[in-house]
Each structure stands twice: as C-alpha cells, then as structure tokens.
Motif scaffolding. Structure first.
Motif, mmCIF file in Angstrom:
data_model
loop_
_atom_site.group_PDB
_atom_site.id
_atom_site.type_symbol
_atom_site.label_atom_id
_atom_site.label_comp_id
_atom_site.label_asym_id
_atom_site.label_seq_id
_atom_site.Cartn_x
_atom_site.Cartn_y
_atom_site.Cartn_z
ATOM 1 N N GLU A 37 44.264 41.127 46.359
ATOM 2 C CA GLU A 37 42.807 40.951 46.495
ATOM 3 C C GLU A 37 42.287 40.063 45.362
ATOM 4 O OE1 GLU A 37 41.133 44.870 46.554
ATOM 5 O OE2 GLU A 37 41.532 45.176 48.695
ATOM 6 N N LYS A 38 42.821 40.294 44.170
ATOM 7 C CA LYS A 38 42.380 39.508 43.009
ATOM 8 C C LYS A 38 42.754 38.038 43.194
ATOM 9 C CE LYS A 38 42.800 39.139 38.016
ATOM 10 N NZ LYS A 38 43.509 39.547 36.822
ATOM 11 N N THR B 103 41.032 47.465 45.017
ATOM 12 C CA THR B 103 40.536 47.247 43.654
ATOM 13 C C THR B 103 39.681 48.438 43.222
ATOM 14 O OG1 THR B 103 40.484 44.923 44.205
ATOM 15 C CG2 THR B 103 39.360 45.563 42.183
ATOM 16 N N LYS C 292 36.338 49.504 36.961
ATOM 17 C CA LYS C 292 37.062 48.255 37.250
ATOM 18 C C LYS C 292 37.784 47.706 36.027
ATOM 19 C CE LYS C 292 34.640 46.462 41.268
ATOM 20 N NZ LYS C 292 33.616 45.553 41.698
ATOM 21 N N ALA D 298 45.696 45.501 45.313
ATOM 22 C CA ALA D 298 44.615 45.081 44.413
ATOM 23 C C ALA D 298 44.940 43.723 43.774
ATOM 24 C CB ALA D 298 44.417 46.133 43.327
ATOM 25 N N GLU D 299 46.216 43.529 43.459
ATOM 26 C CA GLU D 299 46.634 42.239 42.882
ATOM 27 C C GLU D 299 46.380 41.112 43.892
ATOM 28 O OE1 GLU D 299 50.626 42.230 41.068
ATOM 29 O OE2 GLU D 299 50.419 44.384 40.938
ATOM 30 N N GLY E 25 40.700 36.482 45.733
ATOM 31 C CA GLY E 25 39.323 36.372 45.259
ATOM 32 C C GLY E 25 38.341 37.145 46.111
ATOM 33 N N PRO F 108 40.590 45.605 34.180
ATOM 34 C CA PRO F 108 41.194 44.343 34.629
ATOM 35 C C PRO F 108 42.580 44.559 35.247
ATOM 36 C CG PRO F 108 41.168 44.489 32.235
ATOM 37 C CD PRO F 108 40.348 45.628 32.747
ATOM 38 N N ILE F 109 42.813 43.897 36.371
ATOM 39 C CA ILE F 109 44.101 44.054 37.063
ATOM 40 C C ILE F 109 45.018 42.901 36.681
ATOM 41 C CG2 ILE F 109 45.184 44.057 39.364
ATOM 42 C CD1 ILE F 109 42.449 45.398 40.257
ATOM 43 N N LEU G 113 37.512 40.996 46.392
ATOM 44 C CA LEU G 113 37.817 42.361 45.982
ATOM 45 C C LEU G 113 37.498 43.343 47.099
ATOM 46 C CD1 LEU G 113 36.571 42.335 42.292
ATOM 47 C CD2 LEU G 113 38.761 41.626 43.224
#
Lengths: 235, 277, 302
Positions: B232-233, B242, B32, B229-230, B236, B34-35, B238
C-alpha cells in the motif's frame, strides 16, 4: 480377496500415474492419465458427498429426536446444511437442467435468487453469515497464540532460550513499532534479521523439513503401491 | 501463594481480555508508525513496475473469507498498481467458497475507481475444481478450462479473451493466497511454463515461501498484513492494512510482554524450588 | 533366502556398506549425466526424455526401499530410533481407558488424495485397535466424505480384527463440516463438552491447528500431533505434549506396527536421505566455486 483386489487396484493406479509423468500428453493418452484421474476423483468425491450429508444428518437428527443436550443447535446445523445446498442446486435459468419444469411451477422472478451468483440467496448467506463467522474463527487465533505463548514459551534450556530470543526479534521486526525499536540499536538490525534469520536459518530449516517430508511421502506412496503398507485399508 | 505462582496459573481469559484491549485501542486511536519496506516486497513491486504498460497479468484470489484481513488489502493494492499502469487483468480463484465472490466484488470496486470496463480491461474467470489440472490446462488453452467467465458469459464474447489464449500471452502471475495453492503456482506454472510468479500470502505461510524466494522460483513476496501495508505504501494508496499495523504492533508487543512475564515466573519458581531443596 | 541376500550379507560383513551411498551416488550421477545428454537430443517426442533424471532417482529410491525391506524380511535387525510421540500414542489411549473418557482422533483436514491423510488414516487403524481392545470410546470427526468412507472402513476393520465387531458404532467416524472453521468450531465444541482424555491430530492441518490444540489443552487432554506442514509445526509444538515432525508422521504407522517389513521401508528412505545430503554438499561446493551450473542443470526437471 477383500485385500487382494484393492491392492491390485492401488498398484495399477499408482503405476499408471507414475508412468504417465514420463509421456507427452499431447502425443499419447497415457501422458494425460493424471488429469483424467483427477477428474475421476472429483466425480467420485461428488458422489461421496452424499455419504457426508447422510452422516451429518443422522448424527444430528438422532440428537434432536432424543432431545439431548444442545439439540436446538443440532437442528440448526441440519437446517443450515440444506439452506446452503438447496439454492445452489436449483435450476438458475429455464435452460438449466429441470429449469423448464421448475419455472412452470414457480414464478420466473425468483430466478435471480437461486444459484450462486451475486444477489442470490446463497451469496447473501455467504457474505453476511458464513464469511463473518469464518473471519471470527480465524481472528480467535490471536487470542490463542497469546495464551499459548504465555504458557509454552519458556527458556528451559539453551536451545529454548535461543528460540525464544529469535522469536522475539522476529516479532519485533514484523511490526512498525517493533522495527522502530530495533533501529534504536542499529539501523541495520532489521535487515540482518531478514537476511540471516528469515533468509538463512528459516530457509535451511524449512528445506530440511520439506525434503524429509517429501521423502517420507514418497516412501509411503511406494509402500502403498507395492502393497507393503496396508494399514490404510484397516489391515 | 506468591504473585509468580498466581501469574503462572492465571486464567487464560485474562490474557484474552488483554489481547482484545491491545487490538481495540490502536484501532480507535490510529498512530501510524512509519512502515519500512522489506526487499522481498520491493522486489514484487518492481517486478510489476518493470512490466510494459498495458501488458496482461493474472491475479489470483486463492483465499477464503477467513483470511480477508490479511489478503484483501494485497489484492486491492495490486489492482491499483496494475491499473495505474493500464494493465489488463485476468482474475481467477482456486478456492470454491469465497474466492470467486471476493474477486468479483473487489475488482469491480477498484475498476470503478479507474474507469475500467469489464471484458476489455479485466475478466473474472471464477473457479474451477482441481487446481492442478486447471494450472496445467491454462498452459494450452484458457477457453478449454473456462468456457465461460464467472457470470456465465462465453469467453468468445469478451474482447480481452480474444487476445489472451494461454500463459504465453501473459507477463506475470500475481498470486494472493492463504493456502497451499501458491506452492503449485510456483512448482507447476513457474517451473514448467517459465512464467514469473510473485505472491502475497498470510503471515503464517510467509516463512515457508522464503525457500522459493531464495531459490529464485518466486519473484517477490508479501507476508501477511505487514506485507500488504508495505505494498500500500509503495502504491501510495493507504488502506486497511496500514491502519491495522498499529493493532498488530500492539498485539506483538503484548505477546512479547507475556512471554517475558511467563519466563520471570518460571525462573522465580525454579529458584524457589532450588532454595527449598 | 536367495543368493542376493548372501551377497548383501558379505557386503555388510566387509563393512563396505558404509561407502555404499558414495558408490550409489556415483552410479546415479553418471546415469543422470548420460541421460541428460541423451535428453537434449530428443526433446519433443512421445517419451519425455527430459524427465529421465526422475526415472533414475525413482529407480535408486525404489531400489533402496525394496533392498532394505528384503533385508528386514530376511531377519536382519534394523535400528530405528525411538520416536517419543509415537510411543506416547499407546500411553495416551491407556490414560483415556483409565479415566473412562473418549479418545479424539483427527486424520487432518485435507482430502483423501493427500498422502498426509493416508498416513493419518493408517495411524487411526492402529489407534482403533487399542481402543477396541480396551473398549475405550473413540471419536473421529472428518472434513471430507471420502475421508469418512476410508476412516469408517479402517475403524470397522480394526474392531473386527480385535473381535469387537459388536462394539463398533457406525458414528464413531462422523462427517462434521466441509468448511474449515465450521469443522474447527464443531470439534472444539466436542472437546469442551465431552472432555476427551487424549486428542490425537495426525495428518494435514492448516490455520485451525492452534485453535484445535489450544482448546484441547484448555480441556485438559493429553495431546499428540503429527503433520508434514512446516508452517503449522510451531503451533503444535507450543500447544501439544508430543509432536511428530514431517517424515515422522509417515513413519508412525510402520513404527507402531513393529513389523520388520514396514520398518525396512523407513531404512531405505533414510539411505536415500544420505544420498540427497551428499548431493546437496557437492552442489553447494560446486556452486560456491562458480563451477556448478552443469550440476544444478542435472536436477532441473521441466
């Protein structure tokens, strides 16, 4: 005659669709001609599907009949065609076309399994056979991209070198690990790639190709409508 | 035959094997990384965030099952975002095979999470052939194009559809697609009916979408699994995108490594042939 | 030839042709400007006045194509640059003939309403003529029944024209599968089993482009691709020997035909492209100096 009539039909159909673009569909029928033509095409396409089925069955059945190499897979192809098609065209309820006759022969308990709804046989085949196979084929792209990149991505000249470097930068920028690596050089580097490469060069190139292709398509359409281009009719 | 010649003529199955390993290992051992967020993904998130709570939004499932890995996480994250804001969602698909089934499964799964009721909080219109005609038709009357929903219930019996008659009753179109239908959402629905369109598309399609984005015809863009994934980030929650990022990172790095090795071989061979002359 | 042609010849001799784009652009812009002013007055009527800009552009475009076609018909020599990919098509078929192996032609995987497919089918007609001439086996897998019918017609016509109607096999063009990846899997299988000497991909392609091209490469075929989809071009460029990009696909059938009448259309198209480039440059300048709103509105067609 064999050429003249299709050319006249192509001219009339093309002109009608162009003219329809300039009229209000809510006020006059001609404005709606495009939608009407699309519906006609769907209907013609539906009937043409029979041609497809005939072709696929004929080619594969011949191979099965001759027991030529891989005949078993060809047999599976023919079976699969009907396995997906038949449940989808069966009457789903008693009220469906032919439903009353169908359910007087077969038990009503098989209703849920027909059609394309959830819990149907079609749905089951789609979720557990078709979808995984499609995903597998799509996933194969990763392997093919790797081998194509290894073989074809060579810095043969200045342009190819620039292309290669840009590709590497974009590949790094698109993944978290690569982005972290780029930030070692400058915190702004990923932002620059997004702004200048994706939003700059990329957009310029894409637009150039799109405009060119759109003009080519328009020019070809015009040639077809006016009967200048007849190659698509085999002439 | 020296090493470079050997590498040049390497059996492509070795490359396939390396790729398989580079995807498999990070899938098992997730790191994981960081994205970081891209401005276009933030733009899409903000566009939805700034809409009034309880507004009506259209979410399209214009993708085949083949692109699920990239597109489904986008749909899931979008649904979570919208229902966190208590929005009403109308889903449809312009893809005959896959789209409507996926929409049905995904929306019902996430609806359970938020306690949303079918017909009141969301409706799945399903699929109708001829997407161009569908897109135009929805502008005048949804019911004329979709007299019933995906499961055959007449729209007149669904409370949500009593409030939503056409595009005028919607605030945003969130298009998740793996094909050219997204071009038409922009060129027909956004251009002719003025409703904002945001999109989540596969990575291959993303570069083309930047033209729409730069021209202001598209409000925000998610490109491929990274885009998912962005989102999802930002939401909040995941999810699979991700988790998939590590595998994608490794495979990108492998391709870069292969390109470098390939080029080293190319230069060595060229030097050798020049030396021979 | 008519009087018009003479006038055009004089114009060419005077070299005024070089400023023709600028003159036409000026006329176009003044027409659009007037029509736009008119359009605002009659917004909601039977005729959509707001789309008058399109009529003006359509007239200019059609005029240019017809004009160049007329010149071509009159015997004026038109310079068309060489398109390596198109020249390679005939060589590829020749290679297949020498090797005694089939030629695989895919007219894209889009349906027949897509103009890319029509372009693909038009090129198929040219390829089929060469394969018929040399008795080279041809394989044409298709994804849609409508494309099947159209392609069969074209291939049959080509064989008949070359006097080889007897050698035409009805299954030369065959329907493979409606599902994208089922189609790809079948075609890939064909490539690996039959090892065609030449693979020609012309039309609309999607995610399967690299799957097809890479398999073709592994099977050792010479490969020529053409598509107007920018997102698929990098894949074809990486895995094929020649790639026709964007408008080259639409030009290919005319180019292969060597018919001046068709080449005239290409020149007309190039001329309009010059107009568009000039319009873009003007627009960029105006917008840069923040005085371009009126200009961009001209091209805003609802």
């Amino acid at each position: 005659m064999r050429t003249t009539i299709p050319i006249i039909v192509a001219f009339l159909a093309g002109t009608l669709l162009i003219v329809s673009f300039f009229f209000n569909p809510e006020k006059i029928w001609i404005g709606d001609a495009k939608e009407l033509a699309l519906q006609w095409m769907t209907i013609v396409g539906g009937f043409a599907l029979v041609l497809g089925v005939v072709s696929i069955v004929r080619v594969n059945a011949r191979a099965v009949q001759r027991k030529s190499e891989g005949w078993f897979y060809k047999l599976m192809t023919v079976i699969s065609v009907f396995a997906m098609a038949i449940p989808a065209i069966m009457p789903v309820t008693k009220e469906s076309v032919g439903g009353s006759i169908f359910y007087s022969i077969f038990p009503e308990s098989c209703m849920g399994y027909l059609g394309t709804g959830s819990n149907s046989f079609y749905d089951w085949l789609f979720n557990y056979v078709d979808a995984p196979m499609m995903e597998t084929m799509f996933a194969m792209l990763a392997f093919y991209i790797a081998s194509a990149a290894y073989r074809a991505f060579r810095a043969r000249n200045t342009e190819a070198t620039l292309l290669l470097l840009t590709a590497i930068l974009v590949m790094l920028w698109r993944v978290p690990m690569g982005e972290a690596f780029l930030r070692l050089f400058s915190d702004n580097l990923p932002g620059y790639i997004n702004t200048y490469v994706m939003g700059g060069f990329n957009v310029a190139v894409q637009r150039g190709i799109i405009i060119g292709a759109a003009l080519g398509a328009a020019s070809m359409s015009l040639r077809i409508i006016l009967g200048i281009e007849r190659t698509y009719m085999g002439k | 035959m020296d090493i470079w010649e050997k590498l040049d003529g390497i059996d492509r199955r070795w490359i396939y094997l390396l790729m398989f390993i580079s995807v498999l290992i990070p899938t098992i051992f997730v790191v994981k990384f960081p994205i970081e967020l891209t401005p276009e993904a933030e733009q899409l998130y903000n566009a939805v965030e700034e809409l009034p709570d309880s507004s009506v939004i259209m979410l399209t499932f214009d993708y085949y099952a083949s692109a699920l890995a990239e597109t489904e996480p986008m749909s899931i994250a979008a649904l979570r975002h919208m229902w966190r804001k208590d929005m009403k969602i109308i889903t449809l698909s312009n893809i005959p095979l896959g789209g409507p089934t996926i929409a049905e499964r995904v929306t019902r799964e996430i609806a359970e999470e938020f306690g949303k009721v079918y017909g009141v909080d969301f409706v799945n219109l399903g699929y109708k052939a001829n997407y161009v005609a569908v897109m135009h038709g929805l502008a005048s009357s949804i019911e004329s194009i979709f007299p019933t929903d995906y499961s055959g219930t007449p729209l007149a019996e669904l409370p949500l559809m009593q409030e939503v008659k056409n595009y005028d009753d919607m605030t945003f179109i969130y298009c998740v697609a793996d094909n050219a239908t997204v071009d038409y959402w922009v060129s027909i629905v956004n251009a002719q009916y003025g409703i904002p369109v945001g999109a989540g598309v596969t990575a291959v399609m993303a570069p083309k979408m930047y033209s729409f984005l730069e021209a202001g015809q598209m409000t925000g863009l998610l490109g491929g699994m990274k885009g998912a994934a962005e989102y999802e980030k930002m939401v909040g929650a995941l999810g699979t995108a991700t988790i998939g990022m590590d595998a994608q990172s490794m495979s990108h790095l492998l391709i870069i490594f292969l390109v470098i090795v390939g080029n080293l071989g190319f230069f060595m061979k060229r030097r050798k042939s020049k030396g021979a002359e | 030839m008519g009087k018009e042609i003479d006038i055009f010849s004089i114009v060419i001799k005077l070299k005024a042709i070089r400023i023709l784009p600028v003159i036409l652009l000026t006329i176009t812009m003044s027409l659009i400007l007037n029509s736009q002013a008119f359009a605002q007055d009659f917004g909601d009527s039977v005729f959509l006045y707001s789309r008058i800009t399109v009529i003006v552009l359509l007239l200019v475009f059609s005029g240019a194509v017809l004009l160049y076609t007329k010149w071509a018909k009159a015997g004026k020599k038109l310079f068309i640059r060489k398109i390596a990919g198109v020249d390679a098509v005939e060589d590829a078929v020749g290679r297949a003939t020498e090797m005694g192996k089939p030629v695989l032609f895919i007219p894209g995987i889009a349906d027949v309403e897509d103009i890319e497919t029509i372009a693909g089918i038009a090129i198929l007609g040219r390829v089929a003529r060469v394969t018929a001439q040399y008795d080279t086996p041809l394989r044409v897998p298709v994804r849609y029944p409508m494309v099947l019918a159209a392609s069969q017609e074209v291939v049959e016509g080509a064989y008949a024209e070359m006097g080889k109607a007897d050698s035409y096999d009805k299954d030369t063009v065959r329907y493979v599968a409606g599902e994208q990846f089922a189609f790809t899997a079948t075609v890939n299988g064909m490539m690996m089993r039959e090892r065609p000497a030449a693979n020609i991909y012309m039309g609309g392609f999607f995610a399967e482009s690299l799957l097809l091209a890479e398999t073709g490469n592994a099977a050792g075929a010479i490969q020529i691709a053409g598509t107007a989809r920018p997102e698929q071009l990098p894949f074809f460029v990486a895995a094929c020997d020649f790639t026709l990009m964007g408008e080259e696909l639409y030009a290919a059938s005319s180019y292969l035909s060597h018919e001046p009448l068709l080449l005239g259309g290409l020149k007309g198209q190039d001329f309009v492209k010059v107009l568009i480039i000039i319009s873009i440059l003007i627009g960029t300048l105006l917008v840069t100096f923040d005085i371009g709103d009126w200009y961009t509105n001209l091209f805003d067609v609802p």
